[in-house]
Enzyme design. Sequence first.
Site, PDB file in Angstrom:
ATOM      1  N   HIS A 194       0.223  -1.155   1.575  1.00 48.55           N
ATOM      2  CA  HIS A 194       1.109  -1.950   1.734  1.00 48.55           C
ATOM      3  C   HIS A 194       0.500  -3.397   2.790  1.00 48.55           C
ATOM      4  O   HIS A 194       0.104  -3.268   3.600  1.00 48.55           O
ATOM      5  CB  HIS A 194       2.977  -1.618   1.986  1.00 48.55           C
ATOM      6  CG  HIS A 194       3.371  -3.001   2.015  1.00 48.55           C
ATOM      7  ND1 HIS A 194       3.759  -3.481   0.697  1.00 48.55           N
ATOM      8  CD2 HIS A 194       4.703  -2.709   2.906  1.00 48.55           C
ATOM      9  CE1 HIS A 194       5.082  -4.255   1.131  1.00 48.55           C
ATOM     10  NE2 HIS A 194       5.328  -4.113   2.321  1.00 48.55           N
TER      11      HIS A 194
ATOM     12  N   CYS B 211       4.736  15.039   3.669  1.00 48.76           N
ATOM     13  CA  CYS B 211       5.138  13.667   3.067  1.00 48.76           C
ATOM     14  C   CYS B 211       4.927  13.040   1.470  1.00 48.76           C
ATOM     15  O   CYS B 211       3.851  14.415   1.186  1.00 48.76           O
ATOM     16  CB  CYS B 211       4.197  12.610   4.181  1.00 48.76           C
ATOM     17  SG  CYS B 211       2.466  13.184   3.945  1.00 48.76           S
TER      18      CYS B 211
ATOM     19  N   HIS C 285       0.367  14.980   1.579  1.00 44.91           N
ATOM     20  CA  HIS C 285       0.553  16.647   1.982  1.00 44.91           C
ATOM     21  C   HIS C 285       2.088  17.611   0.872  1.00 44.91           C
ATOM     22  O   HIS C 285       1.631  18.329   0.659  1.00 44.91           O
ATOM     23  CB  HIS C 285       1.173  16.638   3.037  1.00 44.91           C
ATOM     24  CG  HIS C 285       0.019  16.009   4.235  1.00 44.91           C
ATOM     25  ND1 HIS C 285       0.267  15.230   4.619  1.00 44.91           N
ATOM     26  CD2 HIS C 285      -1.335  16.942   3.476  1.00 44.91           C
ATOM     27  CE1 HIS C 285      -1.163  15.330   5.215  1.00 44.91           C
ATOM     28  NE2 HIS C 285      -1.793  15.919   5.102  1.00 44.91           N
TER      29      HIS C 285
ATOM     30  N   CYS D  27       1.779  -6.593  -3.380  1.00 47.77           N
ATOM     31  CA  CYS D  27       2.523  -7.207  -1.662  1.00 47.77           C
ATOM     32  C   CYS D  27       0.892  -8.227  -1.851  1.00 47.77           C
ATOM     33  O   CYS D  27       1.376  -8.914  -0.214  1.00 47.77           O
ATOM     34  CB  CYS D  27       2.918  -6.058  -1.269  1.00 47.77           C
ATOM     35  SG  CYS D  27       1.820  -4.394  -1.137  1.00 47.77           S
TER      36      CYS D  27
END
Length: 801
Positions: free
Chosen positions: A761, A166, A179, A280
Amino acid sequence: MNTFLGFGREHIERHYRKTGQCVYMHLKRHVIEKVPGASGGALPKRRNAKLFLDLETNGDLSSDDFEYEDEAKLVIFPDHYEISLPNIEELPALVTIACDALLSAKSPYRKQDPDSWEEELQASKHAKTLVQLDNGVRIPPSGWKCSKCDLRENLWLNLTDGSVLCGKWFFDGSGGNGHALEHYKEMGYPLAVKLGTITPDGADVYSFDEEEPVLDPHIAKHLAHFGIDMLQMQVTENGLRDNDIKPRVSEWEVIQEAGMKLKPMYGPGYTGMKNLGNSCYLNAVMQAIFSIPEFQRAYVGNLPRIFDYSPLDPTQDFNTQMAKLGHGLLSGQYSKPPVKSELIEQVMKEEHKPQLNGISPRMFKAFISKDHPEFSSNRQQDAQEFFLHLINLVERNPVGSENPSDVFRFLVEERTQCCQSRKVRYTERVDYIMQLPVAMEAATNKDELIAYELKRREAEAARRAPPELVRAKIPFSACLQAFSEPNNVDDFWSSALQAKSAGVKTSRFASFPEYLVVQIKKFTFGLDWVPKKLDVSIEMPDILDINHLRAVGLQPGEEELPDVAPPIIIPDDPKDRMMNHFMDSLDIDESAVMQLAEMGFPLEACRKAVYYTGNLGAEVAFNWIIAHMEEPDFAEPLAISAFGGVASTGVAGLGAVGLDNQPPEEMVAIIISMGFQRNVAIQALKTTNNNLERALEWIFSHPEPEEESEPALDVMDMENNVNANILAATGSEEPRIKDGPGRYELFGFISHMGTSTMSGHYVCHLKKEGRWVIYNDLKVCASERPPKDLGYIYFYHRIPS
């Protein structure tokens, strides 16, 4: 000469009638969109984009599918006589110079969309000589998962050894635990391709060594090494096919309702907001704010009046920017379903994604974050802190007779008791958020959590994939019970004993607000003092009744603490009087200093952090460090003047928002340690010109706030770290309180994904017209499974009795 970005023609007419100023510049952008022609070429399609409010829609004007032609005219009122620009023959030299300056000025749009973002990708220096290991790894066409964690999104295939790992978190909702980067640092394998982006035309490739996205001219060969045929691949969401069976357990997937076919919503109140780069938190808060009728009436309902009385530079006016943003969200002009011709065009271009409408709040963000060290950056921020910052601005910029922030304001009664004398003191303060602690000890699935943690550690030691996530389930009633329990008061000074004593404080609601905002205190510190987020599930009720938390005041049999000032020892040397008193009263807690220093922070910075936070502990001091670590004098020694003035810029404590002329924090801390409220301490010091001795006399001679004194403006509760108490700075009036029954219904919540408020987020869910809607930046869709148990900030509306 005036330029009006964000206003229609009728508003400029009003401005002319109001001011008599008759020369305006009209900016218009013609967007030439290239659409596929019959011969495979590109036929220009001319569109018109007025550079008024329309400029804040979400057209991706940096795309290769567009070219522009800008048109500028001078418009002379009242005859609307137009002169095209540039024009050096008909205009005086001064007017020409002014026009050139305006056209070349950096607007918020240009500032936040630098040309450097549009650089073409370069071929990687590693592409030609990349070494690929013959380890037999074969990558399936779908169903990928990080080999070190359970994430199934933002996955990267290392082109040397075939590892699937990831990436980092991103503001657009994708995320990871880093990772892939860790693997590069360990092994040195430089290139990785993002799974889910591979098509016959190419793929997204990143070079860890070059630290930028790159081109790989040999990508087909490199992918074939691991069994991937580019010609058979197509873009998939999160790298998953429709027939993949995928458990939705990660926070990112559940909160965003990933993998579900959500129906887009259009019309008034269903307008999305573009993410400007980690904005956001702003988008989520403003969607919730403008779902409240009082804010709709105050700004959108008063839009003509606000525009009529706007200053000459409306970009610097809070009410104008609020009205403009509210109009964009509620008018429906920027949330329209695609028409038939656009659907046909999408099919022709093989684009099957729904049309994304929405607005881009660049000018609003530029103004509201101006001069704020955190919100003016492009870093992620805490939505709760931004909410309080917004309320602060609303209080400071009244619009008409109605203050919309009144709906959030409530009074808190705090009962402080001396444990030895049993005597009590009752005080009141203003607040806007109910902070609810997470009662981890009350988890109902403790056995599952223990088993999961053991399996996770075993998998980590064996470098296997971790087990399926188990999330702590906390009863809401346990959190409410933790909120109502007494808390110990550190360094409590008992006026009954004339000495320090043990004290406990209990908080109750002296009034219930019209709208109750509840924050779940998910962010805490681990044993190593590293900030972390509690991954918990709390079944928040749709109907909330807190009438039992109503304050009752002084009870029969209770005896109040006497209004006696503590003794103050005055040194013989007047020059050193104040400094010696401060140093004697606020000895720096060296144990807290060492705790912070062991975390790697400079020793002098740790001493300042503990000092400025009044010895309230390493946890509070750590927050001060995080808020001030970028200041130039962060690591310089603590310097205190003879009168308690501080030579460091850190006097504002934990980052108080936008307040001027605050008393020295050390004086405030001394008074707080005696059991008085922070707002009382600030008001007393301001009244007595920061004279500590006179301030204490003032407090004991004014047990009740004076009717004609200006209310103090308090934006930081030191004991709650980040909870702000903002008192309205509206002349001499007391804060208006809208009291009523304490029974509420849930209508919205903001959720956070990620491990820190400084990353991740935010997404907003709101209940409108009987159904839940998810606001994920530009995406506004009907919610199928609103994750009410994973929220961070909840919005409740009072149920009429």
